[in-house]
Design a protein around this motif. Structure first.
Motif, PDB file in Angstrom:
ATOM      1  N   ALA A   1      38.296  39.431  39.315  1.00  0.00           N
ATOM      2  CA  ALA A   1      38.710  38.096  40.173  1.00  0.00           C
ATOM      3  C   ALA A   1      38.978  37.068  38.329  1.00  0.00           C
ATOM      4  O   ALA A   1      37.904  36.611  37.910  1.00  0.00           O
ATOM      5  CB  ALA A   1      38.439  37.225  41.220  1.00  0.00           C
ATOM      6  N   VAL A   2      40.228  36.094  38.170  1.00  0.00           N
ATOM      7  CA  VAL A   2      40.698  35.687  36.866  1.00  0.00           C
ATOM      8  C   VAL A   2      41.022  33.816  38.373  1.00  0.00           C
ATOM      9  O   VAL A   2      41.734  33.897  38.880  1.00  0.00           O
ATOM     10  CB  VAL A   2      41.473  36.122  36.171  1.00  0.00           C
ATOM     11  CG1 VAL A   2      41.944  35.189  35.135  1.00  0.00           C
ATOM     12  CG2 VAL A   2      40.801  36.993  35.319  1.00  0.00           C
ATOM     13  N   LEU A   3      40.238  33.103  37.742  1.00  0.00           N
ATOM     14  CA  LEU A   3      40.455  31.997  38.047  1.00  0.00           C
ATOM     15  C   LEU A   3      41.252  30.884  37.332  1.00  0.00           C
ATOM     16  O   LEU A   3      40.232  30.542  36.068  1.00  0.00           O
ATOM     17  CB  LEU A   3      38.990  30.810  38.775  1.00  0.00           C
ATOM     18  CG  LEU A   3      38.714  32.307  39.955  1.00  0.00           C
ATOM     19  CD1 LEU A   3      37.724  31.516  40.618  1.00  0.00           C
ATOM     20  CD2 LEU A   3      39.131  33.377  41.030  1.00  0.00           C
ATOM     21  N   ARG A   4      42.235  30.194  37.050  1.00  0.00           N
ATOM     22  CA  ARG A   4      42.640  29.649  36.283  1.00  0.00           C
ATOM     23  C   ARG A   4      42.832  28.480  36.625  1.00  0.00           C
ATOM     24  O   ARG A   4      43.283  28.351  37.427  1.00  0.00           O
ATOM     25  CB  ARG A   4      43.807  29.909  35.714  1.00  0.00           C
ATOM     26  CG  ARG A   4      45.269  29.199  35.127  1.00  0.00           C
ATOM     27  CD  ARG A   4      46.248  29.362  34.314  1.00  0.00           C
ATOM     28  NE  ARG A   4      45.380  30.423  32.796  1.00  0.00           N
ATOM     29  CZ  ARG A   4      46.360  31.477  32.229  1.00  0.00           C
ATOM     30  NH1 ARG A   4      47.702  31.199  32.421  1.00  0.00           N
ATOM     31  NH2 ARG A   4      45.735  32.928  31.822  1.00  0.00           N
ATOM     32  N   ASP A   5      41.717  26.901  36.170  1.00  0.00           N
ATOM     33  CA  ASP A   5      42.276  25.602  36.416  1.00  0.00           C
ATOM     34  C   ASP A   5      43.451  25.140  36.506  1.00  0.00           C
ATOM     35  O   ASP A   5      44.343  25.235  35.190  1.00  0.00           O
ATOM     36  CB  ASP A   5      41.316  25.409  35.629  1.00  0.00           C
ATOM     37  CG  ASP A   5      41.046  23.513  36.405  1.00  0.00           C
ATOM     38  OD1 ASP A   5      41.382  22.850  36.992  1.00  0.00           O
ATOM     39  OD2 ASP A   5      39.824  23.026  36.218  1.00  0.00           O
ATOM     40  N   VAL A   6      44.380  25.309  37.457  1.00  0.00           N
ATOM     41  CA  VAL A   6      45.578  24.429  37.235  1.00  0.00           C
ATOM     42  C   VAL A   6      46.120  23.404  37.629  1.00  0.00           C
ATOM     43  O   VAL A   6      47.254  22.023  38.525  1.00  0.00           O
ATOM     44  CB  VAL A   6      46.679  25.359  37.548  1.00  0.00           C
ATOM     45  CG1 VAL A   6      47.490  26.907  37.008  1.00  0.00           C
ATOM     46  CG2 VAL A   6      46.342  25.759  39.260  1.00  0.00           C
ATOM     47  N   SER A   7      44.575  21.986  37.583  1.00  0.00           N
ATOM     48  CA  SER A   7      44.888  20.794  38.283  1.00  0.00           C
ATOM     49  C   SER A   7      45.200  19.885  37.923  1.00  0.00           C
ATOM     50  O   SER A   7      46.172  19.107  38.322  1.00  0.00           O
ATOM     51  CB  SER A   7      43.028  20.162  38.410  1.00  0.00           C
ATOM     52  OG  SER A   7      42.394  21.155  39.360  1.00  0.00           O
ATOM     53  N   ALA A   8      45.377  19.631  36.341  1.00  0.00           N
ATOM     54  CA  ALA A   8      46.076  19.208  35.504  1.00  0.00           C
ATOM     55  C   ALA A   8      47.696  19.286  35.895  1.00  0.00           C
ATOM     56  O   ALA A   8      48.241  18.449  35.567  1.00  0.00           O
ATOM     57  CB  ALA A   8      45.894  19.202  33.621  1.00  0.00           C
ATOM     58  N   ALA A   9      48.094  20.507  35.476  1.00  0.00           N
ATOM     59  CA  ALA A   9      49.684  20.989  35.728  1.00  0.00           C
ATOM     60  C   ALA A   9      49.950  20.483  36.896  1.00  0.00           C
ATOM     61  O   ALA A   9      51.158  19.158  37.521  1.00  0.00           O
ATOM     62  CB  ALA A   9      49.918  22.359  35.382  1.00  0.00           C
TER      63      ALA A   9
ATOM     64  N   SER B   1      44.700  29.008  40.333  1.00  0.00           N
ATOM     65  CA  SER B   1      45.781  30.269  40.159  1.00  0.00           C
ATOM     66  C   SER B   1      44.929  30.961  40.495  1.00  0.00           C
ATOM     67  O   SER B   1      44.359  31.501  39.339  1.00  0.00           O
ATOM     68  CB  SER B   1      47.133  29.934  39.122  1.00  0.00           C
ATOM     69  OG  SER B   1      47.694  30.952  39.143  1.00  0.00           O
ATOM     70  N   VAL B   2      45.171  32.106  41.342  1.00  0.00           N
ATOM     71  CA  VAL B   2      43.648  33.398  41.199  1.00  0.00           C
ATOM     72  C   VAL B   2      44.873  34.604  41.763  1.00  0.00           C
ATOM     73  O   VAL B   2      45.776  34.985  41.818  1.00  0.00           O
ATOM     74  CB  VAL B   2      43.192  32.941  42.555  1.00  0.00           C
ATOM     75  CG1 VAL B   2      42.004  34.339  43.433  1.00  0.00           C
ATOM     76  CG2 VAL B   2      43.131  31.828  42.686  1.00  0.00           C
ATOM     77  N   THR B   3      43.825  35.902  40.690  1.00  0.00           N
ATOM     78  CA  THR B   3      44.324  37.045  40.196  1.00  0.00           C
ATOM     79  C   THR B   3      43.097  38.180  40.065  1.00  0.00           C
ATOM     80  O   THR B   3      42.447  37.605  40.267  1.00  0.00           O
ATOM     81  CB  THR B   3      45.565  37.498  38.654  1.00  0.00           C
ATOM     82  OG1 THR B   3      44.577  36.768  38.505  1.00  0.00           O
ATOM     83  CG2 THR B   3      46.437  36.303  39.070  1.00  0.00           C
ATOM     84  N   ALA B   4      43.272  39.316  40.223  1.00  0.00           N
ATOM     85  CA  ALA B   4      42.405  40.227  40.983  1.00  0.00           C
ATOM     86  C   ALA B   4      43.160  41.173  40.736  1.00  0.00           C
ATOM     87  O   ALA B   4      43.957  41.679  41.575  1.00  0.00           O
ATOM     88  CB  ALA B   4      41.637  39.515  42.229  1.00  0.00           C
ATOM     89  N   ALA B   5      42.300  42.913  40.095  1.00  0.00           N
ATOM     90  CA  ALA B   5      42.627  43.583  39.923  1.00  0.00           C
ATOM     91  C   ALA B   5      41.648  44.400  39.875  1.00  0.00           C
ATOM     92  O   ALA B   5      39.902  44.112  39.909  1.00  0.00           O
ATOM     93  CB  ALA B   5      43.411  43.854  38.353  1.00  0.00           C
ATOM     94  N   PRO B   6      41.819  45.733  40.564  1.00  0.00           N
ATOM     95  CA  PRO B   6      40.388  46.849  41.078  1.00  0.00           C
ATOM     96  C   PRO B   6      40.223  47.368  39.206  1.00  0.00           C
ATOM     97  O   PRO B   6      40.721  47.198  38.807  1.00  0.00           O
ATOM     98  CB  PRO B   6      41.122  47.764  41.510  1.00  0.00           C
ATOM     99  CG  PRO B   6      42.745  47.610  41.214  1.00  0.00           C
ATOM    100  CD  PRO B   6      42.904  46.762  41.238  1.00  0.00           C
TER     101      PRO B   6
ATOM    102  N   PHE C   1      40.994  37.164  50.651  1.00  0.00           N
ATOM    103  CA  PHE C   1      40.242  37.360  49.364  1.00  0.00           C
ATOM    104  C   PHE C   1      41.073  38.369  48.434  1.00  0.00           C
ATOM    105  O   PHE C   1      40.957  39.306  48.678  1.00  0.00           O
ATOM    106  CB  PHE C   1      38.904  36.973  49.222  1.00  0.00           C
ATOM    107  CG  PHE C   1      38.104  35.981  50.093  1.00  0.00           C
ATOM    108  CD1 PHE C   1      38.554  35.098  50.405  1.00  0.00           C
ATOM    109  CD2 PHE C   1      36.994  35.413  49.289  1.00  0.00           C
ATOM    110  CE1 PHE C   1      37.872  33.831  51.058  1.00  0.00           C
ATOM    111  CE2 PHE C   1      35.712  34.777  50.220  1.00  0.00           C
ATOM    112  CZ  PHE C   1      37.024  33.522  51.130  1.00  0.00           C
ATOM    113  N   ALA C   2      41.219  37.631  47.408  1.00  0.00           N
ATOM    114  CA  ALA C   2      41.901  38.491  45.927  1.00  0.00           C
ATOM    115  C   ALA C   2      41.162  39.585  45.626  1.00  0.00           C
ATOM    116  O   ALA C   2      41.418  40.973  45.744  1.00  0.00           O
ATOM    117  CB  ALA C   2      42.699  38.195  44.806  1.00  0.00           C
ATOM    118  N   THR C   3      40.131  39.412  45.964  1.00  0.00           N
ATOM    119  CA  THR C   3      39.172  40.448  44.936  1.00  0.00           C
ATOM    120  C   THR C   3      38.248  41.447  46.570  1.00  0.00           C
ATOM    121  O   THR C   3      38.477  42.656  45.983  1.00  0.00           O
ATOM    122  CB  THR C   3      37.870  40.091  44.970  1.00  0.00           C
ATOM    123  OG1 THR C   3      36.938  39.196  45.710  1.00  0.00           O
ATOM    124  CG2 THR C   3      37.903  39.208  43.500  1.00  0.00           C
TER     125      THR C   3
END
Length: 448
Positions: free
Chosen positions: A213-221, A195-200, A166-168
């Motif tokens: 954690a930042v979760l971006r919805d890329v379903s349309a793309a 698209s998942v990113t995470a930073a401490p 897990f990213a977190t």
């Protein structure tokens, strides 16, 4: 922690008192400034009074003791006022900064999850609740592992993401986490591509306190990509029949009109080139559309490299193509890895127009089988290297060394390698050539 959207930072009509309601993880002081100063004043006054009474009982000077007590209490009152002002100012600054941060998070269109060192989700924004289709944000304030089970976090191939990946979790351990794509199942049963990113979040001393954690919805793309690939696959398939007819008639005319043989040979050669491009396009789109189509078998990557390179030597007489290998058993899709090797060796030949050595090798190191191919050709300009694995990107487009192609080979190769749990990378110096590598995990002992 509040649960209703109207009570969160950034919600319409939110007031400063509402913004100052902070969850447990944001509280810096266990008591309010007034309570701290009151306790300080009480303890200090009692100490001064009692100590002076002891002095009076021992020494017997009542008037002097009373004066000292009054001075002491005055000192306590003055220092208490100063202490209150300093603490209140600091607390106000912390609350204001917290309100600004929460307002920023709340205004983000992407879903945000805040995880503490116990792997507990302690804060989410409105976008997270909307993305996962839950009625209240409190439904998302779960232990991270339970959150992953409930929303079925998976890779694009459908396999579950292990908890330790897990990213977190990786961010909390201090690891640098690159963005990756995944799938979750929202509360309404719909699959969402992310698209998942995470930073401490680091505190003094470099200690990690939280992970964001930042979760971006890329379903349309993602759907747009699928539609494009479906269209390209259909179009490429439709090209094959007319190309076959053109070539057949060119061969027939060549037999009937020997005087036009040279022109007809050129037509056939160009039809063959178009056929290769169409097949390449079909292979790429099928790879993306058939995500579970791998046929896994155990084989030796070194033997496969020998076989593929051996087939290609005859088509490149100007190049000295060599291959060296050690036993490197892998469990993979043999046909697709052969396609990757073919693509890399073909690039090495194509972009070494003056001939010269092309050296392929297979090694086994650090639990992986590593294939490399090195050429002494054109190399890649530094400003173009960052995009070399992008789909449809051609590093030499618009230059005298533009040898055509669709720019799909490296993108397809990296996709195949990634699906096998490996990676692809390269080194290149303009004018001195390039070396491309890929690695896949070695097969476990006894694996079929």
């Amino acid at each position: 922690m509040t649960s209703g959207p109207s009570q969160r930072a950034g919600a319409p009509g939110a007031t400063l008192p509402e913004l100052s309601r902070t969850p447990r993880w944001r509280r810096r002081l266990p008591w309010s400034p007034g309570r701290i100063v009151g306790a300080y004043a009480l303890v200090a006054s009692l100490w001064i009074g009692l100590s002076d009474r002891v002095v009076e009982a021992v020494v017997g000077d009542h008037a002097r003791t009373a004066l000292q007590t009054a001075k002491g209490i005055g000192f306590v009152l003055v220092t208490s006022a100063l202490l209150y002002a300093l603490i209140h100012r600091r607390e106000h600054g912390l609350r204001l900064r917290g309100a600004e941060i929460r307002a920023t998070i709340e205004s983000m269109a992407d879903a945000v999850l805040v995880v503490d060192t116990r792997a507990q989700i302690v804060e989410v924004n409105k976008a997270a609740a909307e993305l996962l289709r839950v009625g209240a944000r409190t439904e998302l304030l779960l232990p991270l592992q339970e959150w992953g089970r409930r929303f079925q976090l998976r890779y694009l191939d459908g396999s579950p993401v292990p908890y330790e990946r897990f990213a977190t979790v990786r961010a909390l351990s201090g690891e640098r986490v690159p963005a990756y794509d995944g799938i979750v199942r929202a509360a309404d049963g719909r699959d969402v591509f992310l698209s998942v990113t995470a930073a401490p979040v680091l505190v003094s001393g470099g200690r990690t306190e939280l992970a964001v954690a930042v979760l971006r919805d890329v379903s349309a793309a993602r759907r747009l990509d699928e539609l494009r690939d479906e269209f390209l696959s259909t179009a490429a398939h439709e090209f094959k029949t007319p190309l076959a007819v053109i070539k057949a008639y060119a061969q027939l005319l060549q037999k009937r009109e020997p005087a036009e043989a040279q022109a007809l040979v050129v037509i056939q050669r160009q039809v063959d080139r178009l056929n290769r491009l169409v097949q390449h396009l079909l292979d790429t789109t099928r790879l993306r559309l058939d995500v579970r189509d791998e046929r896994l078998h155990r084989f030796d990557l070194g033997a496969l490299a020998d076989e593929v390179v051996g087939r290609m030597r005859g088509s490149a007489p100007a190049h000295d193509i060599t291959v060296s290998s050690v036993p490197a058993p892998v469990r993979a899709d043999r046909e697709r890895l052969a396609r990757v090797i073919t693509s890399l060796v073909d690039n090495a030949i194509r972009f070494s127009p003056r001939g010269g050595p092309v050296a392929a090798r297979v090694e086994a190191r650090d639990g992986a089988a590593v294939f490399s191919v090195e050429d002494r050709g054109l190399g890649i300009a530094p400003e173009r290297q960052a995009r070399i694995f992008e789909r449809y990107y051609r590093a030499h487009a618009g230059t005298p060394q533009d040898y055509g192609g669709l720019g799909l080979g490296l993108d397809m190769s990296r996709e195949i390698v990634a699906r096998h749990g490996g990676r692809m990378w390269f080194e290149s110096t303009p004018g001195h050539g390039s070396t491309f590598h890929f690695s896949v995990p070695l097969a476990d002992e006894g694996a079929p």
